[in-house]
Design a protein around this motif. Structure first.
Motif, PDB file in Angstrom:
ATOM      1  N   VAL A   7     -20.847 -30.703  37.733  1.00 31.86           N
ATOM      2  CA  VAL A   7     -21.287 -30.397  39.092  1.00 31.86           C
ATOM      3  C   VAL A   7     -22.769 -30.732  39.138  1.00 31.86           C
ATOM      4  O   VAL A   7     -23.560 -30.177  38.383  1.00 31.86           O
ATOM      5  N   ARG A   8     -23.126 -31.686  40.010  1.00 33.44           N
ATOM      6  CA  ARG A   8     -24.471 -32.256  39.987  1.00 33.44           C
ATOM      7  C   ARG A   8     -25.327 -31.829  41.183  1.00 33.44           C
ATOM      8  O   ARG A   8     -24.817 -31.597  42.269  1.00 33.44           O
ATOM      9  N   ASN A   9     -26.630 -31.777  40.915  1.00 29.07           N
ATOM     10  CA  ASN A   9     -27.670 -31.704  41.950  1.00 29.07           C
ATOM     11  C   ASN A   9     -27.673 -30.417  42.765  1.00 29.07           C
ATOM     12  O   ASN A   9     -28.262 -30.380  43.838  1.00 29.07           O
ATOM     13  N   GLY A  10     -27.054 -29.373  42.294  1.00 33.43           N
ATOM     14  CA  GLY A  10     -27.046 -28.122  43.043  1.00 33.43           C
ATOM     15  C   GLY A  10     -28.221 -27.237  42.675  1.00 33.43           C
ATOM     16  O   GLY A  10     -28.942 -27.490  41.710  1.00 33.43           O
ATOM     17  N   THR A  11     -28.411 -26.204  43.458  1.00 32.28           N
ATOM     18  CA  THR A  11     -29.375 -25.162  43.126  1.00 32.28           C
ATOM     19  C   THR A  11     -28.608 -24.079  42.383  1.00 32.28           C
ATOM     20  O   THR A  11     -27.758 -23.405  42.963  1.00 32.28           O
ATOM     21  N   VAL A  12     -28.863 -23.954  41.093  1.00 29.58           N
ATOM     22  CA  VAL A  12     -28.151 -22.997  40.245  1.00 29.58           C
ATOM     23  C   VAL A  12     -28.870 -21.656  40.321  1.00 29.58           C
ATOM     24  O   VAL A  12     -30.078 -21.566  40.071  1.00 29.58           O
ATOM     25  N   VAL A  13     -28.120 -20.621  40.670  1.00 26.17           N
ATOM     26  CA  VAL A  13     -28.676 -19.282  40.815  1.00 26.17           C
ATOM     27  C   VAL A  13     -27.945 -18.353  39.855  1.00 26.17           C
ATOM     28  O   VAL A  13     -26.723 -18.235  39.898  1.00 26.17           O
ATOM     29  N   ILE A  18     -33.516 -19.331  38.981  1.00 23.26           N
ATOM     30  CA  ILE A  18     -33.096 -20.301  40.000  1.00 23.26           C
ATOM     31  C   ILE A  18     -33.589 -21.669  39.545  1.00 23.26           C
ATOM     32  O   ILE A  18     -34.776 -21.841  39.271  1.00 23.26           O
ATOM     33  N   TRP A  19     -32.668 -22.620  39.428  1.00 25.78           N
ATOM     34  CA  TRP A  19     -33.013 -23.985  39.038  1.00 25.78           C
ATOM     35  C   TRP A  19     -32.561 -24.934  40.145  1.00 25.78           C
ATOM     36  O   TRP A  19     -31.386 -24.966  40.500  1.00 25.78           O
ATOM     37  N   GLU A  20     -33.477 -25.737  40.654  1.00 25.97           N
ATOM     38  CA  GLU A  20     -33.130 -26.706  41.686  1.00 25.97           C
ATOM     39  C   GLU A  20     -32.773 -28.049  41.057  1.00 25.97           C
ATOM     40  O   GLU A  20     -33.232 -28.374  39.974  1.00 25.97           O
ATOM     41  N   SER A  21     -31.923 -28.796  41.743  1.00 30.15           N
ATOM     42  CA  SER A  21     -31.465 -30.117  41.277  1.00 30.15           C
ATOM     43  C   SER A  21     -30.952 -30.035  39.844  1.00 30.15           C
ATOM     44  O   SER A  21     -31.389 -30.767  38.953  1.00 30.15           O
ATOM     45  N   ALA A  49     -23.201 -31.513  44.421  1.00 24.98           N
ATOM     46  CA  ALA A  49     -23.462 -30.233  45.074  1.00 24.98           C
ATOM     47  C   ALA A  49     -24.841 -30.203  45.728  1.00 24.98           C
ATOM     48  O   ALA A  49     -25.395 -29.132  45.964  1.00 24.98           O
ATOM     49  N   GLU A  50     -25.377 -31.379  46.051  1.00 22.23           N
ATOM     50  CA  GLU A  50     -26.696 -31.427  46.675  1.00 22.23           C
ATOM     51  C   GLU A  50     -26.693 -30.596  47.956  1.00 22.23           C
ATOM     52  O   GLU A  50     -25.784 -30.696  48.776  1.00 22.23           O
ATOM     53  N   GLY A  51     -27.696 -29.730  48.083  1.00 19.04           N
ATOM     54  CA  GLY A  51     -27.804 -28.869  49.250  1.00 19.04           C
ATOM     55  C   GLY A  51     -26.979 -27.593  49.146  1.00 19.04           C
ATOM     56  O   GLY A  51     -26.977 -26.777  50.058  1.00 19.04           O
ATOM     57  N   ALA A  52     -26.279 -27.393  48.024  1.00 16.52           N
ATOM     58  CA  ALA A  52     -25.434 -26.208  47.848  1.00 16.52           C
ATOM     59  C   ALA A  52     -25.978 -25.324  46.730  1.00 16.52           C
ATOM     60  O   ALA A  52     -26.700 -25.774  45.853  1.00 16.52           O
ATOM     61  N   PHE A  53     -25.605 -24.053  46.788  1.00 18.60           N
ATOM     62  CA  PHE A  53     -25.934 -23.119  45.721  1.00 18.60           C
ATOM     63  C   PHE A  53     -24.761 -23.019  44.767  1.00 18.60           C
ATOM     64  O   PHE A  53     -23.602 -22.979  45.194  1.00 18.60           O
ATOM     65  N   ILE A  54     -25.065 -22.965  43.474  1.00 24.72           N
ATOM     66  CA  ILE A  54     -24.042 -22.814  42.443  1.00 24.72           C
ATOM     67  C   ILE A  54     -24.331 -21.506  41.719  1.00 24.72           C
ATOM     68  O   ILE A  54     -25.456 -21.275  41.273  1.00 24.72           O
ATOM     69  N   THR A  55     -23.333 -20.654  41.610  1.00 28.32           N
ATOM     70  CA  THR A  55     -23.520 -19.360  40.957  1.00 28.32           C
ATOM     71  C   THR A  55     -22.569 -19.247  39.773  1.00 28.32           C
ATOM     72  O   THR A  55     -21.498 -18.668  39.880  1.00 28.32           O
ATOM     73  N   PRO A  56     -22.938 -19.820  38.610  1.00 29.56           N
ATOM     74  CA  PRO A  56     -22.053 -19.745  37.455  1.00 29.56           C
ATOM     75  C   PRO A  56     -21.833 -18.291  37.045  1.00 29.56           C
ATOM     76  O   PRO A  56     -22.739 -17.471  37.090  1.00 29.56           O
ATOM     77  N   GLY A  57     -20.619 -17.993  36.702  1.00 25.94           N
ATOM     78  CA  GLY A  57     -20.281 -16.615  36.358  1.00 25.94           C
ATOM     79  C   GLY A  57     -19.804 -15.832  37.556  1.00 25.94           C
ATOM     80  O   GLY A  57     -19.231 -14.768  37.412  1.00 25.94           O
ATOM     81  N   GLY A  58     -20.031 -16.345  38.731  1.00 25.97           N
ATOM     82  CA  GLY A  58     -19.573 -15.674  39.946  1.00 25.97           C
ATOM     83  C   GLY A  58     -18.250 -16.227  40.428  1.00 25.97           C
ATOM     84  O   GLY A  58     -17.842 -15.962  41.544  1.00 25.97           O
ATOM     85  N   VAL A  59     -17.589 -16.986  39.600  1.00 27.42           N
ATOM     86  CA  VAL A  59     -16.325 -17.588  39.980  1.00 27.42           C
ATOM     87  C   VAL A  59     -15.256 -16.510  40.106  1.00 27.42           C
ATOM     88  O   VAL A  59     -15.101 -15.665  39.232  1.00 27.42           O
ATOM     89  N   ASP A  60     -14.514 -16.506  41.177  1.00 23.45           N
ATOM     90  CA  ASP A  60     -13.440 -15.558  41.450  1.00 23.45           C
ATOM     91  C   ASP A  60     -13.918 -14.117  41.289  1.00 23.45           C
ATOM     92  O   ASP A  60     -13.262 -13.294  40.668  1.00 23.45           O
ATOM     93  N   ALA A  61     -15.076 -13.826  41.862  1.00 27.26           N
ATOM     94  CA  ALA A  61     -15.626 -12.475  41.767  1.00 27.26           C
ATOM     95  C   ALA A  61     -15.027 -11.531  42.798  1.00 27.26           C
ATOM     96  O   ALA A  61     -15.302 -10.349  42.790  1.00 27.26           O
ATOM     97  N   HIS A  62     -14.217 -12.038  43.712  1.00 31.07           N
ATOM     98  CA  HIS A  62     -13.652 -11.220  44.776  1.00 31.07           C
ATOM     99  C   HIS A  62     -12.387 -10.507  44.282  1.00 31.07           C
ATOM    100  O   HIS A  62     -11.421 -11.125  43.912  1.00 31.07           O
ATOM    101  N   VAL A  63     -12.418  -9.199  44.283  1.00 27.59           N
ATOM    102  CA  VAL A  63     -11.250  -8.387  43.956  1.00 27.59           C
ATOM    103  C   VAL A  63     -11.157  -7.244  44.947  1.00 27.59           C
ATOM    104  O   VAL A  63     -12.112  -6.933  45.653  1.00 27.59           O
ATOM    105  N   HIS A  64     -10.016  -6.622  45.014  1.00 33.05           N
ATOM    106  CA  HIS A  64      -9.814  -5.468  45.875  1.00 33.05           C
ATOM    107  C   HIS A  64      -9.614  -4.240  45.005  1.00 33.05           C
ATOM    108  O   HIS A  64      -8.843  -4.262  44.058  1.00 33.05           O
TER     109      HIS A  64
END
Length: 93
Positions: A7-13, A18-21, A49-64
């Motif tokens: 996944v390229r060129n995203g802003t990793v948070v 926070i790392w850009e590009s 992913a240019e212009g998008a935020f990437i949140t590694p570790g936040g994958v499928d964080a939605h639960v009920h």
């Protein structure tokens, strides 16, 4: 390293940085590298992913979280379960 996905060129948070590009390298479903301009084999899938935020570790964080007050353990302890989006059958848990 050979990645299956880059996944390229995203802003990793992350929680601390926070790392850009920035790029993320994935191998066998696991993030194995984070950094600028990661090398990729011709067979690797690449996502821009240019212009998008990437949140590694936040994958499928939605639960009920469900609570059924009629399903108790002992006298005063409610049983809670993580359902991951499924609606549990209160008769069988």
């Amino acid at each position: 390293m050979d990645f299956d996905l880059v996944v390229r060129n995203g802003t990793v948070v992350t929680a601390s940085d926070i790392w850009e590009s920035c790029d993320i390298g994935v191998k066998d479903g696991t993030i194995v590298a984070v950094g600028p301009r990661l090398p990729a084999a011709p067979s690797a899938e690449e996502i821009d992913a240019e212009g998008a935020f990437i949140t590694p570790g936040g994958v499928d964080a939605h639960v009920h979280l469900s609570q059924f007050y009629d399903a108790t353990v002992g006298e005063d302890i409610d049983r809670s379960i993580v359902t991951n989006g499924a609606v549990p059958d209160p008769e069988n848990f």
